[in-house]
Design an enzyme around this catalytic site. Sequence first.
Site, PDB file in Angstrom:
ATOM      1  N   HIS A  10      14.122  -2.536   0.845  1.00  0.00           N
ATOM      2  CA  HIS A  10      13.343  -2.753   2.072  1.00  0.00           C
ATOM      3  C   HIS A  10      14.328  -3.270   3.119  1.00  0.00           C
ATOM      4  O   HIS A  10      15.265  -3.990   2.774  1.00  0.00           O
ATOM      5  CB  HIS A  10      12.282  -3.842   1.901  1.00  0.00           C
ATOM      6  CG  HIS A  10      11.271  -3.604   0.837  1.00  0.00           C
ATOM      7  ND1 HIS A  10      11.475  -3.934  -0.477  1.00  0.00           N
ATOM      8  CD2 HIS A  10      10.020  -3.090   0.905  1.00  0.00           C
ATOM      9  CE1 HIS A  10      10.399  -3.631  -1.178  1.00  0.00           C
ATOM     10  NE2 HIS A  10       9.502  -3.109  -0.371  1.00  0.00           N
ATOM     11  N   ASP A  13      15.167  -6.838   2.706  1.00  0.00           N
ATOM     12  CA  ASP A  13      15.882  -7.276   1.496  1.00  0.00           C
ATOM     13  C   ASP A  13      17.361  -7.450   1.786  1.00  0.00           C
ATOM     14  O   ASP A  13      18.017  -8.306   1.205  1.00  0.00           O
ATOM     15  CB  ASP A  13      15.829  -6.221   0.373  1.00  0.00           C
ATOM     16  CG  ASP A  13      14.444  -5.847  -0.054  1.00  0.00           C
ATOM     17  OD1 ASP A  13      13.531  -6.663   0.121  1.00  0.00           O
ATOM     18  OD2 ASP A  13      14.278  -4.714  -0.570  1.00  0.00           O
ATOM     19  N   GLU A  21       3.233   5.518  -1.367  1.00  0.00           N
ATOM     20  CA  GLU A  21       3.159   4.958  -2.721  1.00  0.00           C
ATOM     21  C   GLU A  21       1.767   4.377  -2.974  1.00  0.00           C
ATOM     22  O   GLU A  21       1.433   3.310  -2.452  1.00  0.00           O
ATOM     23  CB  GLU A  21       4.238   3.881  -2.861  1.00  0.00           C
ATOM     24  CG  GLU A  21       4.319   3.292  -4.261  1.00  0.00           C
ATOM     25  CD  GLU A  21       5.448   2.285  -4.385  1.00  0.00           C
ATOM     26  OE1 GLU A  21       6.513   2.468  -3.759  1.00  0.00           O
ATOM     27  OE2 GLU A  21       5.268   1.302  -5.113  1.00  0.00           O
ATOM     28  N   HIS A  50       1.093   0.408 -10.720  1.00  0.00           N
ATOM     29  CA  HIS A  50       0.005   0.678  -9.774  1.00  0.00           C
ATOM     30  C   HIS A  50      -1.033   1.598 -10.416  1.00  0.00           C
ATOM     31  O   HIS A  50      -2.231   1.465 -10.163  1.00  0.00           O
ATOM     32  CB  HIS A  50       0.548   1.325  -8.499  1.00  0.00           C
ATOM     33  CG  HIS A  50       1.490   0.443  -7.726  1.00  0.00           C
ATOM     34  ND1 HIS A  50       2.124   0.844  -6.578  1.00  0.00           N
ATOM     35  CD2 HIS A  50       1.896  -0.831  -7.949  1.00  0.00           C
ATOM     36  CE1 HIS A  50       2.874  -0.139  -6.112  1.00  0.00           C
ATOM     37  NE2 HIS A  50       2.763  -1.166  -6.940  1.00  0.00           N
TER      38      HIS A  50
HETATM   39  C1  XUL Z   1       4.725  -3.243  -4.269  1.00  0.00           C
HETATM   40  C2  XUL Z   1       5.695  -2.161  -4.442  1.00  0.00           C
HETATM   41  C3  XUL Z   1       6.741  -2.081  -3.418  1.00  0.00           C
HETATM   42  C4  XUL Z   1       7.117  -0.698  -3.045  1.00  0.00           C
HETATM   43  C5  XUL Z   1       8.086  -0.644  -1.915  1.00  0.00           C
HETATM   44  O1  XUL Z   1       3.799  -3.329  -5.257  1.00  0.00           O
HETATM   45  O2  XUL Z   1       5.634  -1.428  -5.398  1.00  0.00           O
HETATM   46  O3  XUL Z   1       7.830  -2.798  -3.871  1.00  0.00           O
HETATM   47  O4  XUL Z   1       7.653  -0.007  -4.119  1.00  0.00           O
HETATM   48  O5  XUL Z   1       7.635  -1.333  -0.816  1.00  0.00           O
HETATM   49 CO    CO Z   2       6.787   0.203  -6.015  1.00  0.00          CO
END
Ligand code: XUL
Ligand code: CO
EC number: 5.3.1.5
Length: 443
Positions: A107, A110, A236, A275
């Site tokens: 990111h 980061d 995502e 997820h």
């Molecule tokens: C959060 C997540 C993030 C994304 C990138 O759950 O998975 O780290 O992968 O923002």
């Molecule tokens: Co992620």
Amino acid sequence: MAKSNMKTLYSLEGIGKIQYEGKQSKNPLAFQYYNPSEVIGGKTMKDHLRFSVAYWHTLTADGTDMFGTGTMQRAWDSYSGMDLAKARLEVAFQLFDLLDVPYFSFHDRDIAPEGETLQETNQQLDIILERMKEYMKQSGVKLLWNTANMFKHPRFVHGAATSCHADVFAYAAAQVKKGIETAKELGADVFWGGREGYDTLLNTDMKRELDHMASFLHMAVDYAKEIGYTGQFLIEPKPKEPTTHQYDTDAATSIAFLKQYGLDTHFKLNIEANHATLAGHTFEHELRVARIHGLLGSVDANQGNSLLGWDTDEFPTDLYATTLAMYEILQNGGLGAGGLNFDAKVRRASFELEDILYAHIAGMDAFAKGLRVAHRLIEDRVFEDVIKHRYRSFSEGIGRDISEGKANFHTLEEYAMKHPLIRNESGREEQLKARLNQYLLED
Ligand code: XUL
Ligand code: CO
């Protein structure tokens, strides 16, 4: 901060590049299954798996949780501000080298700290990006993707592209604009809808928020076109955390959104294992949904804890999950420009630097084993033949008419009347699971 300090900073002297030693090896700092140069199905393991280290978990996180402060023993944490950012960068490339990973991801926040203003933040980012480019050139390690952190700062309390405040939308746009410029120079781009969701409908205009999110993504596509960025955009899916109702809840929801707003030709999905399970699906289910829509772009390789209801981001060690994930990836013809990104963190109690190596080795070996097993399963048509046989009634007679679109309710009614005796067959689930075990144990 200077390169010469790194030996002490890094404190992993004596540890060389992690080597493949084979499954008999008891060396915890060696690969047992991941043999980068080994060719499987015409491609090296390295090219199949395209491993990537996540900067945020590996270089930036300190083990803080809801109840306690950081535990990680990281010599580079003696620095602060931009010096810390530079130290992390140097350590990062040493780690990439030890692990022999071809990719990494980050990111924006980061890799460099936020300044007082967006201008200052971007200047700080540019300083680190310049250095990063040098390290990338020297090492050959590439960026799998970068993304904008639009969830940490309090300005994003109501979301970014879906915030109720237009100034936040604008700020987020400026941040992603910079992210696309970064991606154009260094690699690829991904969108995780950090706080793109809502907690209560009592204060939320859902339709407006979804429209805003779509126009935000269209603006990203337009800007990419304008500056000649041709990399893959990814979104995502994630069902909950931080908001109660994330708009990108799962693959199917995200695909419906992309199609509804005409974005499905510009975006693919980055599927994350944890997820998937938070959404009440298996990892392989989410990969399958993305794959059959031609939208499987990349993978966040981790695992959750089925006893816990949040995103634990553990390193992937579940061989069933890695095997069935690799099965989907192989059936997809690989991940194209995507990869297996370890969006995973060592446990809070695994606070020593070596644990970072053990964790990545465990994850890389688990996916390498999964690749080997999935390849043999496909080669031997273990499931394909069963599936083909199971649906064989659609290859002839009335079934073929249905498949070819030649049937209608009149012809089907006539057929049903004439064939009152239906003979179903067993699905043989347990037998198939035993076959899967056999392949897992044999390889
Ligand atoms: C959060 C997540 C993030 C994304 C990138 O759950 O998975 O780290 O992968 O923002
Ligand atoms: Co992620």
